[in-house]
Enzyme design. Structure first.
Site, short mmCIF file in Angstrom:
data_model
loop_
_atom_site.label_atom_id
_atom_site.label_comp_id
_atom_site.label_asym_id
_atom_site.label_seq_id
_atom_site.Cartn_x
_atom_site.Cartn_y
_atom_site.Cartn_z
N LYS B 28 -49.05 93.90 40.96
CA LYS B 28 -48.71 94.42 42.29
C LYS B 28 -47.67 93.51 42.93
CE LYS B 28 -50.44 97.70 45.12
NZ LYS B 28 -50.81 99.01 44.54
N THR B 73 -53.98 97.86 40.33
CA THR B 73 -53.12 97.01 41.15
C THR B 73 -53.56 97.07 42.61
OG1 THR B 73 -51.42 98.72 41.54
CG2 THR B 73 -51.19 97.38 39.54
N ARG B 191 -10.57 72.29 51.02
CA ARG B 191 -10.97 73.69 51.19
C ARG B 191 -12.31 73.76 51.90
NH1 ARG B 191 -13.29 75.78 45.24
NH2 ARG B 191 -14.80 74.10 45.02
N GLN B 234 -19.75 72.36 41.05
CA GLN B 234 -20.60 71.81 40.00
C GLN B 234 -21.01 70.37 40.31
OE1 GLN B 234 -18.04 73.86 39.50
NE2 GLN B 234 -18.11 74.88 37.50
N HIS B 262 -16.24 82.39 49.02
CA HIS B 262 -14.88 81.97 49.34
C HIS B 262 -14.45 82.34 50.75
CE1 HIS B 262 -14.77 81.31 45.05
NE2 HIS B 262 -15.02 82.59 44.82
#
Lengths: 297, 297, 297, 297
Positions: B28, B73, B191, B234, B262
């Site tokens: 469920k 369920t 940036r 990263q 972005h």
């Protein structure tokens, strides 16, 4: 160079090394492309959303921020449109193969390319019984999809259907389940069965007839769902899988996921009425969830 | 009874056997519970969405529609509320342990219980500098979560944060990546870096101090994101992982997933203006996607 | 030239004239801009989504496809970024005024400009008790918004809050409502009251202190919600409105919309337990919906 | 008792009266009902989401919390299911009429009933060229809808289509618009035209043939969209409206809203390729938005 060699080489600051990179990938998601093929007699429209992930020798950017081996995800995005323009293809599976082959050939330090494509399904508008040459309407939330994983040793192509909503109003029961102190659900001899089918089938090799296979599988889902005398969602799911394997010889295995989207009988007794299994509360949550993989024997 | 014994016994119609059940689960999803603890000095509010999946000897319902071993369920749903009422617990991890232990103890044919819980985060309303005793406001799209997998042999508890949106407006660069015929992105010395962090950490054992660990990990994400001199998404991801492992000794490994959402400089030149890195198009798609798992060494 | 004059002139095909254009507008929606202000001591970040609609002498493009008076919606999009770059402003209300004034001044055939702006709310990350200079986290689904309607005769500025989720766990009752043959709900002396406030206040004139007004209104919503001894959602809504009018003298009227997002007591009796008003089913639908406008007397 | 009489009577605390209630309504939203009609030869399935709002003498609950005239929204929910069970109806318009008439008859202090119904569209599964008797698949995001406003003096029924997604790949231009210092968009002689049609038509009276009208209007949208030589979204919208008015004599007016969901040619020049109007970026935002109401002359 093995991954463990690399680790020794690049470790710049021992004091920061509390863990090691055991798995990593990166890429671009939701690259959406409309490709129009202007045929003499009709236009073909393909609208795709592409996700690309690469695996390989990318540890440096994680550990030192040296990006000299990084394919910018913006370049991956460009690649989708450039290869989409250069190549003819008639299935998302074929386009996924073109993309993964490109990344493995272009960049020798890439070890694995994972391409997922989702296709918006457009249907030609019908005028006077004829499909229109260049006008379409949206066929709904249902999508066609493919996930392709290619390494330098192997390729696995899994095609699928997402979000195929179906409902049947009879020929479905759910009886004889475990009844203990946590159970309040009564047996149902005749219930509404509504679900949203997600199907994924793994091709045996990389040269299936992807389009035939897709249409055959989709029709099997609809037909078995409609006609099966269902004793449980599980049983219907299993029957759909068996039939798909039977009809699509190039499929190695199939995974089906089917939520049980409950319609709950509304209690009309307080209002002096009887509910003859006709008035239900339509619900989205909670929902049952059934999933199984069936592999060809 | 082994799974292969069972298969022979129930195969009713050989002609239909094109595949065999190799994996299956059911359960469920989206069982939503509000639990209120009326303490003398304040109310504690917990709002959860619980997903339960069971694995075990459930082949019969798939193959023959015999439901005699099926836990409905709907009964799983009841169980969430009943155990939620019976037990005191102060973390979603502890409630997940209570639920999985229940299913394994109550039903001997259950082989594995998978419990996922997502917690809506509520923050006390502040009045005159004091947190209110029983009034809260929603802390946003961010959630706390746990996924617990328990079998009769093992238990794995992975806690996490979903949807933690962060942005920094400087101290982020992306330079020196591969420049080839598919590249159009210029180097960026400065940036905007916006992402939505998803973090999952695997506990070493089942008796961590889950709440301390959660707060420590969340603060590490925010602090490192804010202060790291980022050369790539990263590298920042890796630094967050290392710091979390350093500060949370009971974590075995951590997986971080960080989309690169972005902000694209808007080209003001056609309008006779210069964009001094101040005016951007905010985008949702396409987006970069970076993911890595870092395990304690 | 009146609208009816125009109609006669352009009617090219009488047989097609079954109706007349009685209302029309067009524009660009979801223009998303990130504006960064690089102050010496800190960065200011503004993330907006702008919708622009114009009304005016645009009948020709509807009736004949003559676009000579059409401002392309792509140009409207450009305008957002260009004016966003050229001007300093410290509220979305002020930016909406800059935009609407531009369209009315630049294009004489524009009769009305409707500007809606939604602001994503970012909060500075706190490190060691100090707000960070350039790193932020998302404050959630809640937004700040403005809708400005300007014609050559008038201007109306309505500011607001969207999606402010709040819940209180006591000090809320619902008693004494109509009890007839359609009623099954019992009286509730002590219920959970959860809602998502949407508030819109109309400014008296175009030169309010928009930021002070916003913060005062938001605090009034939170404070009255938390402290009001609620006999109905309606009564709490009304009290919030009265208090906002009291504290913000430059507001002419306020409209509040508050869904009643029910937490339904789970019936524990079948399980031999008593629910001491502590265990609830959290629901999204169906929901009550209460809305009212209160104008200064 | 007039509204102003009432205000004097209930004003308990003059010091709190900063504004007066000028508009208010309340009700229940998202009441979802599945109604199944078990015909001898086939099952009919209707899945609805109903929103009910009432207006009337409800000031007391706002001002004093006196709920003695309040119809609980939970009772409104019950009413949907009870009247859904008691009555046969073959359109959502007819069910809306049943509901609004009930509230006005049952509660004399109700002055206006506003009923909105959205219908999920299910299509019969086709097997061997025949529509199935009791199995259906979801026809997508498109919905059929009605909004009915009834007072003791009047009734207005507006029917509609929501979310009908269409795209045509040629026969659409956009040329000759205003070119000034904010314009960068080039003229397009042949562009993709994609939109999601929302249509609302006001019936002339309350006894239209709602189903015929719906099917006629929907077909007009599809046909004109497909075949119109479009010089602007506006012109196509206008042509759809004119044709619908022509073909549906019982419609008084129609409002169409059509976003312009841009497919932007991808610039292939940096990659040494030419884009022959075949490769596009599919976008959701920003989007143009065109809306107009056309009334029968």
């Amino acid at each position: 160079m093995s991954s463990s060699d690399r680790k020794v080489a690049v470790m710049p600051d021992k004091s920061k090394k509390h863990g090691m990179l055991v798995q990593h990938f990166y890429g671009k998601s939701r690259v959406r492309m409309t490709k129009l093929s202007r045929r003499p007699d009709r236009h073909e429209l393909l609208e795709l959303s592409v996700d690309i992930n690469l695996e390989g020798k990318f540890e440096d950017t994680f550990i030192t921020g040296d990006n000299s081996l990084v394919v910018a995800t913006d370049s991956m995005k460009n690649t989708v449109y450039v290869l989409g323009a250069k190549h003819d293809f008639d299935s998302i599976e074929d386009f996924a193969k073109i993309l993964s082959a490109h990344f493995l050939q272009q960049y020798l330090h890439v070890e694995g390319a994972n391409i997922s494509i989702t296709e918006d399904l457009w249907q030609r508008i019908d005028l006077d019984g004829k499909p229109h040459q260049h006008a379409f309407f949206g066929a709904g939330a249902e999508k066609r999809s493919v996930t392709l994983k290619e390494t330098r040793q192997s390729i696995a192509i899994e095609s699928g259907i997402d979000n195929l909503r179906v409902v049947k109003t009879t020929n479905s029961a759910f009886l004889g389940f475990i009844r203990d102190s946590y159970t309040t659900l009564p047996d149902a001899k005749d219930r509404i069965f509504g679900t949203t089918v997600s199907a994924r089938w793994l091709h045996d090799g990389e040269n299936s007839d992807f389009n035939t296979c897709y249409h055959t599988a989709r029709q099997a889902v609809l037909e078995i769902f409609a006609t099966h005398a269902s004793l449980s969602v599980q049983q219907t799911l299993h029957e759909i899988a068996q039939t798909t394997l039977e009809r699509c010889p190039s499929i190695k295995s199939i995974t089906l996921t089917m939520p049980n989207q409950h319609r709950i009988p509304f209690n009309l007794e307080p209002f002096g009425l009887e509910n003859r299994n006709e008035i239900f509360i339509t619900t989205d949550e909670p929902y049952g969830l059934i999933s199984a993989s069936i592999a060809r024997t």
